[in-house]
Motif scaffolding. Structure first.
Motif, mmCIF file in Angstrom:
data_model
loop_
_atom_site.group_PDB
_atom_site.id
_atom_site.type_symbol
_atom_site.label_atom_id
_atom_site.label_comp_id
_atom_site.label_asym_id
_atom_site.label_seq_id
_atom_site.Cartn_x
_atom_site.Cartn_y
_atom_site.Cartn_z
ATOM 1 N N GLN A 39 0.899 -1.161 0.070
ATOM 2 C CA GLN A 39 -0.188 -0.258 0.307
ATOM 3 C C GLN A 39 0.948 1.182 0.280
ATOM 4 O OE1 GLN A 39 -3.612 -0.276 2.924
ATOM 5 N NE2 GLN A 39 -3.362 1.974 2.951
ATOM 6 N N PHE A 40 1.478 1.485 -1.248
ATOM 7 C CA PHE A 40 2.781 2.570 -1.120
ATOM 8 C C PHE A 40 1.714 4.054 -1.235
ATOM 9 C CE2 PHE A 40 2.182 0.489 -5.351
ATOM 10 C CZ PHE A 40 0.967 1.667 -5.884
ATOM 11 N N ILE A 41 2.211 4.885 -0.799
ATOM 12 C CA ILE A 41 1.614 6.460 -1.075
ATOM 13 C C ILE A 41 1.765 6.775 -2.943
ATOM 14 C CG2 ILE A 41 1.615 6.832 1.618
ATOM 15 C CD1 ILE A 41 4.102 8.491 1.045
ATOM 16 N N SER A 42 2.888 6.200 -3.062
ATOM 17 C CA SER A 42 3.099 6.934 -4.661
ATOM 18 C C SER A 42 3.469 5.524 -5.297
ATOM 19 C CB SER A 42 3.512 8.225 -4.445
ATOM 20 O OG SER A 42 4.254 8.783 -5.915
ATOM 21 N N PHE A 43 3.494 5.833 -6.359
ATOM 22 C CA PHE A 43 4.390 5.144 -7.401
ATOM 23 C C PHE A 43 5.430 5.375 -7.127
ATOM 24 C CE2 PHE A 43 0.685 4.473 -9.364
ATOM 25 C CZ PHE A 43 0.287 2.961 -9.493
ATOM 26 N N SER A 44 6.136 6.292 -6.412
ATOM 27 C CA SER A 44 7.847 6.717 -6.955
ATOM 28 C C SER A 44 7.662 6.505 -5.160
ATOM 29 C CB SER A 44 7.742 8.334 -6.750
ATOM 30 O OG SER A 44 7.146 9.580 -6.558
ATOM 31 N N PHE A 45 7.503 6.049 -4.848
ATOM 32 C CA PHE A 45 7.345 5.602 -3.255
ATOM 33 C C PHE A 45 7.339 3.837 -2.352
ATOM 34 C CE2 PHE A 45 6.985 9.922 -2.526
ATOM 35 C CZ PHE A 45 8.141 10.734 -1.786
ATOM 36 N N PRO A 46 7.887 3.388 -3.399
ATOM 37 C CA PRO A 46 7.737 1.375 -2.359
ATOM 38 C C PRO A 46 7.607 1.780 -1.410
ATOM 39 C CG PRO A 46 9.129 1.798 -4.470
ATOM 40 C CD PRO A 46 8.633 3.308 -4.439
ATOM 41 N N VAL A 47 6.776 0.705 -0.868
ATOM 42 C CA VAL A 47 6.898 0.298 0.464
ATOM 43 C C VAL A 47 8.238 0.049 1.070
ATOM 44 C CG1 VAL A 47 5.658 -0.308 2.683
ATOM 45 C CG2 VAL A 47 4.489 0.363 0.752
ATOM 46 N N THR A 48 9.536 0.361 1.611
ATOM 47 C CA THR A 48 10.290 -0.218 1.676
ATOM 48 C C THR A 48 10.941 0.407 2.960
ATOM 49 O OG1 THR A 48 12.443 -0.193 1.135
ATOM 50 C CG2 THR A 48 11.475 1.331 0.216
ATOM 51 N N ALA A 49 11.868 0.376 3.846
ATOM 52 C CA ALA A 49 12.218 0.682 4.634
ATOM 53 C C ALA A 49 14.346 2.148 4.144
ATOM 54 C CB ALA A 49 13.449 -0.521 5.401
ATOM 55 N N THR A 50 13.832 1.895 3.051
ATOM 56 C CA THR A 50 14.885 2.659 2.505
ATOM 57 C C THR A 50 14.718 4.361 2.785
ATOM 58 O OG1 THR A 50 15.122 1.037 0.152
ATOM 59 C CG2 THR A 50 15.273 4.344 -0.082
ATOM 60 N N ILE A 51 14.986 5.405 3.114
ATOM 61 C CA ILE A 51 14.554 6.936 3.484
ATOM 62 C C ILE A 51 15.368 7.112 1.957
ATOM 63 C CG2 ILE A 51 15.258 8.733 4.595
ATOM 64 C CD1 ILE A 51 16.503 6.392 6.774
ATOM 65 N N TYR A 52 14.037 7.846 1.235
ATOM 66 C CA TYR A 52 14.329 8.809 0.146
ATOM 67 C C TYR A 52 14.141 9.801 0.538
ATOM 68 C CZ TYR A 52 11.126 5.050 -1.263
ATOM 69 O OH TYR A 52 10.852 3.834 -1.566
ATOM 70 N N LYS A 53 15.587 10.157 -0.378
ATOM 71 C CA LYS A 53 16.503 12.119 0.030
ATOM 72 C C LYS A 53 15.904 12.675 -1.331
ATOM 73 C CE LYS A 53 19.406 9.862 3.449
ATOM 74 N NZ LYS A 53 20.663 10.181 3.869
ATOM 75 N N GLU A 54 15.742 14.156 -0.971
ATOM 76 C CA GLU A 54 15.833 15.013 -2.154
ATOM 77 C C GLU A 54 16.711 16.196 -1.923
ATOM 78 O OE1 GLU A 54 15.297 14.351 -5.644
ATOM 79 O OE2 GLU A 54 14.950 12.796 -5.869
ATOM 80 N N LYS A 55 17.443 17.027 -2.650
ATOM 81 C CA LYS A 55 17.420 18.252 -2.603
ATOM 82 C C LYS A 55 16.313 19.673 -2.530
ATOM 83 C CE LYS A 55 22.149 18.188 -3.394
ATOM 84 N NZ LYS A 55 22.853 17.703 -2.271
ATOM 85 N N ARG A 56 15.210 19.106 -3.158
ATOM 86 C CA ARG A 56 13.824 19.345 -2.983
ATOM 87 C C ARG A 56 12.929 18.838 -2.964
ATOM 88 N NH1 ARG A 56 13.263 22.825 -8.440
ATOM 89 N NH2 ARG A 56 11.131 22.338 -8.148
ATOM 90 N N LEU A 57 11.759 19.618 -2.577
ATOM 91 C CA LEU A 57 10.175 18.511 -1.893
ATOM 92 C C LEU A 57 10.273 17.995 -2.985
ATOM 93 C CD1 LEU A 57 8.682 18.380 0.258
ATOM 94 C CD2 LEU A 57 6.496 19.873 -0.862
ATOM 95 N N PHE A 58 9.653 16.582 -2.785
ATOM 96 C CA PHE A 58 9.540 15.350 -3.680
ATOM 97 C C PHE A 58 8.407 16.146 -4.375
ATOM 98 C CE2 PHE A 58 11.463 13.228 -0.014
ATOM 99 C CZ PHE A 58 11.894 12.493 -0.340
ATOM 100 N N PRO A 59 7.822 15.602 -5.619
ATOM 101 C CA PRO A 59 7.659 15.974 -6.645
ATOM 102 C C PRO A 59 5.077 15.548 -6.301
ATOM 103 C CG PRO A 59 8.533 14.998 -8.007
ATOM 104 C CD PRO A 59 9.237 15.229 -6.463
ATOM 105 N N PHE A 60 5.535 14.232 -5.694
ATOM 106 C CA PHE A 60 4.347 13.374 -5.670
ATOM 107 C C PHE A 60 3.988 14.981 -3.896
ATOM 108 C CE2 PHE A 60 2.092 11.109 -1.572
ATOM 109 C CZ PHE A 60 1.160 11.188 -2.448
ATOM 110 N N PHE A 61 4.594 14.964 -2.996
ATOM 111 C CA PHE A 61 4.274 16.067 -1.717
ATOM 112 C C PHE A 61 4.037 17.404 -2.775
ATOM 113 C CE2 PHE A 61 6.409 12.681 0.153
ATOM 114 C CZ PHE A 61 5.326 12.981 1.418
ATOM 115 N N GLU A 62 4.397 18.054 -3.472
ATOM 116 C CA GLU A 62 4.279 18.879 -4.557
ATOM 117 C C GLU A 62 3.361 19.941 -4.439
ATOM 118 O OE1 GLU A 62 5.274 23.141 -5.489
ATOM 119 O OE2 GLU A 62 7.474 21.354 -4.363
#
Length: 111
Positions: A39-62
């Motif tokens: 049950q991922f929140i977005s295709f760009s955020f598969p459910v995993t223990a990975t910490i997603y990191k970006e220098k800008r706000l993630f497009p999904f949240f944008e």
């Protein structure tokens, strides 16, 4: 540092963080990973223990931030700069259309 609890429906999915250096991270809650692995929140955020990191706000949240006249109302009423994307997300996205919502986490300042 500003943080938001990300809910999928009524379920705590994870934490979105804007660091003091202007970077962004998203991390799924361990309980969510164990109980809702598909049950991922977005295709760009598969459910995993990975910490997603970006220098800008993630497009999904944008994409959750209002646009046009609704953005104008939000920036004027809450006195938030339209470039403060995390501020707008925290102020405007508690009750989004769709399954995902954003709820500010209060920071304890014991320093």
């Amino acid at each position: 540092m500003r943080q938001a609890q990300i809910l999928y429906g009524d379920i705590n999915a994870g934490i979105l963080t804007e660091t003091d250096h202007g970077e962004y991270t998203f991390e799924y809650n361990q309980n969510y990973i164990e109980n809702y692995p598909k049950q991922f929140i977005s295709f760009s955020f598969p459910v995993t223990a990975t910490i997603y990191k970006e220098k800008r706000l993630f497009p999904f949240f944008e994409g959750l931030i209002p646009e046009g006249w609704l953005l104008d109302i939000a920036t004027k009423n809450w006195k938030i700069n339209s470039n403060d994307r995390m501020g707008l997300l925290l102020a405007c996205c508690n009750n989004c259309i769709g399954a995902v919502s954003v709820h500010p986490l209060k920071q304890d300042r014991d320093e």
